[in-house]
Design a protein around this motif. Sequence first.
Motif, PDB file in Angstrom:
ATOM      1  N   LEU A  63       0.825  -1.206   0.000  1.00 35.08           N
ATOM      2  CA  LEU A  63       0.000   0.000   0.000  1.00 35.08           C
ATOM      3  C   LEU A  63       0.860   1.258   0.000  1.00 35.08           C
ATOM      4  CD1 LEU A  63      -2.860  -0.864   2.528  1.00 35.08           C
ATOM      5  CD2 LEU A  63      -3.083  -0.501   0.067  1.00 35.08           C
ATOM      6  N   ILE A  64       1.910   1.246   0.812  1.00 31.41           N
ATOM      7  CA  ILE A  64       2.796   2.412   0.877  1.00 31.41           C
ATOM      8  C   ILE A  64       3.493   2.621  -0.459  1.00 31.41           C
ATOM      9  CG2 ILE A  64       4.835   3.387   1.989  1.00 31.41           C
ATOM     10  CD1 ILE A  64       4.027   1.901   4.529  1.00 31.41           C
ATOM     11  N   MET A  65       3.995   1.538  -1.049  1.00 24.08           N
ATOM     12  CA  MET A  65       4.675   1.652  -2.332  1.00 24.08           C
ATOM     13  C   MET A  65       3.730   2.139  -3.427  1.00 24.08           C
ATOM     14  SD  MET A  65       7.870   1.133  -2.797  1.00 24.08           S
ATOM     15  CE  MET A  65       9.300   0.652  -1.850  1.00 24.08           C
ATOM     16  N   LEU A  66       2.515   1.621  -3.448  1.00 22.45           N
ATOM     17  CA  LEU A  66       1.540   2.059  -4.442  1.00 22.45           C
ATOM     18  C   LEU A  66       1.310   3.555  -4.349  1.00 22.45           C
ATOM     19  CD1 LEU A  66      -0.678   1.555  -6.577  1.00 22.45           C
ATOM     20  CD2 LEU A  66      -2.232   1.005  -4.697  1.00 22.45           C
ATOM     21  N   SER A  67       1.190   4.070  -3.149  1.00 26.24           N
ATOM     22  CA  SER A  67       0.891   5.495  -2.955  1.00 26.24           C
ATOM     23  C   SER A  67       2.088   6.379  -3.284  1.00 26.24           C
ATOM     24  CB  SER A  67       0.436   5.743  -1.515  1.00 26.24           C
ATOM     25  OG  SER A  67      -0.762   5.063  -1.243  1.00 26.24           O
ATOM     26  N   ILE A  68       3.272   6.022  -2.781  1.00 30.70           N
ATOM     27  CA  ILE A  68       4.409   6.912  -3.004  1.00 30.70           C
ATOM     28  C   ILE A  68       4.867   6.886  -4.454  1.00 30.70           C
ATOM     29  CG2 ILE A  68       5.146   6.774  -0.605  1.00 30.70           C
ATOM     30  CD1 ILE A  68       7.329   4.879  -1.387  1.00 30.70           C
ATOM     31  N   MET A  69       4.713   5.766  -5.135  1.00 32.42           N
ATOM     32  CA  MET A  69       5.078   5.724  -6.553  1.00 32.42           C
ATOM     33  C   MET A  69       4.165   6.625  -7.375  1.00 32.42           C
ATOM     34  SD  MET A  69       5.941   1.706  -7.273  1.00 32.42           S
ATOM     35  CE  MET A  69       7.315   0.889  -6.473  1.00 32.42           C
ATOM     36  N   THR A  70       2.868   6.500  -7.166  1.00 31.79           N
ATOM     37  CA  THR A  70       1.920   7.313  -7.937  1.00 31.79           C
ATOM     38  C   THR A  70       2.000   8.776  -7.542  1.00 31.79           C
ATOM     39  OG1 THR A  70       0.189   6.706  -6.347  1.00 31.79           O
ATOM     40  CG2 THR A  70       0.340   5.418  -8.365  1.00 31.79           C
ATOM     41  N   GLN A  71       2.133   9.064  -6.244  1.00 34.75           N
ATOM     42  CA  GLN A  71       2.198  10.446  -5.783  1.00 34.75           C
ATOM     43  C   GLN A  71       3.468  11.139  -6.270  1.00 34.75           C
ATOM     44  OE1 GLN A  71       0.070  12.415  -4.054  1.00 34.75           O
ATOM     45  NE2 GLN A  71      -1.503  10.831  -4.083  1.00 34.75           N
ATOM     46  N   ALA A  72       4.602  10.447  -6.173  1.00 34.76           N
ATOM     47  CA  ALA A  72       5.865  11.036  -6.624  1.00 34.76           C
ATOM     48  C   ALA A  72       5.826  11.323  -8.118  1.00 34.76           C
ATOM     49  CB  ALA A  72       7.023  10.100  -6.293  1.00 34.76           C
ATOM     50  N   THR A  73       5.315  10.366  -8.884  1.00 33.94           N
ATOM     51  CA  THR A  73       5.244  10.553 -10.335  1.00 33.94           C
ATOM     52  C   THR A  73       4.294  11.681 -10.703  1.00 33.94           C
ATOM     53  OG1 THR A  73       5.624   8.176 -10.619  1.00 33.94           O
ATOM     54  CG2 THR A  73       4.818   9.381 -12.524  1.00 33.94           C
ATOM     55  N   THR A  74       3.123  11.705 -10.094  1.00 31.93           N
ATOM     56  CA  THR A  74       2.116  12.728 -10.417  1.00 31.93           C
ATOM     57  C   THR A  74       2.576  14.114 -10.015  1.00 31.93           C
ATOM     58  OG1 THR A  74       0.350  11.094 -10.123  1.00 31.93           O
ATOM     59  CG2 THR A  74      -0.280  13.413 -10.083  1.00 31.93           C
ATOM     60  N   ASN A  75       3.119  14.260  -8.806  1.00 30.40           N
ATOM     61  CA  ASN A  75       3.565  15.577  -8.334  1.00 30.40           C
ATOM     62  C   ASN A  75       4.684  16.149  -9.198  1.00 30.40           C
ATOM     63  OD1 ASN A  75       1.830  15.975  -6.085  1.00 30.40           O
ATOM     64  ND2 ASN A  75       3.056  14.559  -4.869  1.00 30.40           N
ATOM     65  N   ALA A  76       5.664  15.313  -9.509  1.00 30.19           N
ATOM     66  CA  ALA A  76       6.800  15.794 -10.300  1.00 30.19           C
ATOM     67  C   ALA A  76       6.390  16.115 -11.730  1.00 30.19           C
ATOM     68  CB  ALA A  76       7.916  14.756 -10.294  1.00 30.19           C
ATOM     69  N   SER A  77       5.532  15.290 -12.323  1.00 25.38           N
ATOM     70  CA  SER A  77       5.128  15.526 -13.711  1.00 25.38           C
ATOM     71  C   SER A  77       4.315  16.812 -13.839  1.00 25.38           C
ATOM     72  CB  SER A  77       4.317  14.337 -14.231  1.00 25.38           C
ATOM     73  OG  SER A  77       3.145  14.142 -13.465  1.00 25.38           O
ATOM     74  N   PHE A  78       3.400  17.047 -12.912  1.00 23.54           N
ATOM     75  CA  PHE A  78       2.598  18.272 -12.975  1.00 23.54           C
ATOM     76  C   PHE A  78       3.459  19.493 -12.687  1.00 23.54           C
ATOM     77  CE2 PHE A  78      -0.049  21.563 -11.048  1.00 23.54           C
ATOM     78  CZ  PHE A  78      -1.038  21.708 -12.008  1.00 23.54           C
ATOM     79  N   ALA A  79       4.418  19.360 -11.766  1.00 18.86           N
ATOM     80  CA  ALA A  79       5.241  20.502 -11.369  1.00 18.86           C
ATOM     81  C   ALA A  79       6.031  21.064 -12.550  1.00 18.86           C
ATOM     82  CB  ALA A  79       6.188  20.095 -10.248  1.00 18.86           C
ATOM     83  N   ILE A  80       6.580  20.216 -13.401  1.00 11.95           N
ATOM     84  CA  ILE A  80       7.367  20.701 -14.529  1.00 11.95           C
ATOM     85  C   ILE A  80       6.503  20.951 -15.759  1.00 11.95           C
ATOM     86  CG2 ILE A  80       7.950  18.392 -15.373  1.00 11.95           C
ATOM     87  CD1 ILE A  80      10.178  21.568 -15.402  1.00 11.95           C
ATOM     88  N   TYR A  81       5.369  20.234 -15.870  1.00  8.59           N
ATOM     89  CA  TYR A  81       4.523  20.427 -17.045  1.00  8.59           C
ATOM     90  C   TYR A  81       3.814  21.779 -17.005  1.00  8.59           C
ATOM     91  CZ  TYR A  81       0.662  20.058 -20.311  1.00  8.59           C
ATOM     92  OH  TYR A  81      -0.230  20.315 -21.322  1.00  8.59           O
ATOM     93  N   PHE A  82       3.364  22.203 -15.832  1.00 12.35           N
ATOM     94  CA  PHE A  82       2.588  23.451 -15.756  1.00 12.35           C
ATOM     95  C   PHE A  82       3.416  24.662 -16.187  1.00 12.35           C
ATOM     96  CE2 PHE A  82       0.321  26.914 -13.540  1.00 12.35           C
ATOM     97  CZ  PHE A  82      -0.935  26.719 -14.105  1.00 12.35           C
ATOM     98  N   PRO A  83       4.674  24.844 -15.743  1.00  9.80           N
ATOM     99  CA  PRO A  83       5.476  25.952 -16.282  1.00  9.80           C
ATOM    100  C   PRO A  83       5.673  25.851 -17.794  1.00  9.80           C
ATOM    101  CG  PRO A  83       6.472  25.089 -14.306  1.00  9.80           C
ATOM    102  CD  PRO A  83       5.373  24.141 -14.678  1.00  9.80           C
ATOM    103  N   LYS A  84       5.794  24.636 -18.285  1.00  8.88           N
ATOM    104  CA  LYS A  84       5.934  24.461 -19.734  1.00  8.88           C
ATOM    105  C   LYS A  84       4.642  24.829 -20.450  1.00  8.88           C
ATOM    106  CE  LYS A  84       5.911  20.437 -21.675  1.00  8.88           C
ATOM    107  NZ  LYS A  84       6.173  19.074 -22.193  1.00  8.88           N
ATOM    108  N   PHE A  85       3.515  24.511 -19.819  1.00  4.62           N
ATOM    109  CA  PHE A  85       2.201  24.775 -20.413  1.00  4.62           C
ATOM    110  C   PHE A  85       1.924  26.277 -20.513  1.00  4.62           C
ATOM    111  CE2 PHE A  85      -2.398  25.456 -19.705  1.00  4.62           C
ATOM    112  CZ  PHE A  85      -2.889  24.886 -20.871  1.00  4.62           C
ATOM    113  N   ILE A  86       2.270  27.033 -19.461  1.00  7.17           N
ATOM    114  CA  ILE A  86       1.990  28.479 -19.458  1.00  7.17           C
ATOM    115  C   ILE A  86       3.159  29.301 -19.989  1.00  7.17           C
ATOM    116  CG2 ILE A  86       0.360  28.240 -17.564  1.00  7.17           C
ATOM    117  CD1 ILE A  86       2.456  29.275 -15.671  1.00  7.17           C
TER     118      ILE A  86
END
Length: 253
Positions: A63-86
């Motif tokens: 359960l911990i691995m499922l959450s941290i893998m998805t959370q880490a991937t989602t947070n990092a991808s959105f963080a760099i994509y949004f500056p690129k988007f705007i």
Amino acid sequence: MNLNAVKAIYRYEMARFGRTLLQSFISPVISTSLYFVVFGAAIGSRIEEVDGVTYGAFIVPGLIMLSIMTQATTNASFAIYFPKFIGTIYEQLSAPVNFLEITLGYVGAAATKALFIGVVILLTAALFVDLQIQNWPAMMAFMVLTCISFSLLGFIIGIWASNFEQLQLIPLLVITPLVFLGGSFYSVSMLPPVWQTITLFNPVIYLISGFRWSFFGMSDVPVGLSLLAIAGFTLLCMYTIYWIFRTGWRLRQ
């Protein structure tokens, strides 16, 4: 190294996380509780123990691995994509900062967020089952390395994505199925011999197995192989990011 630039990016991302802290805190608690109700109660009533460990405790590392893998991937991808988007990514590329400083800021913040979620889930799980962690340093090491490596992967996904739908493509269609099929809720030894061999080609099994070993002292694959797998995955992601910034792939379009 320009540490001020790293701090600025890191603080900005953590401030954005702080504005949704309540949501970030409640969501994993509810999700973890539901997993324990469904898997722990429904399936756990039929599977009392796995290799001498109660089923409710056995699924905690998964359960911990499922959450941290998805959370880490989602947070990092959105963080760099949004500056690129705007379009503000061009300000960072033209500023006196190199790719390492930009990566440290974004990846460090995403890894911190995922680590926070992992700790929250660990504390929530302790309310449902009796957890006895045999090797605390190894547990924290596996958790931190997983947060960092999948934040690096999310950073790559954020640069690759050209729309918001693609941001969710890898976490939903690749990472989550690999975690479910990687022994997060069962032991690989419970599978038929053919499927045991097939499961070994799933890279996530090495992370979950090593992480579970730190809890219960048991693993489906050798612990050294788990460490080698996560180290190799981290180095591969770091080189990919270096290549992206060196060539400008998906950044200068």
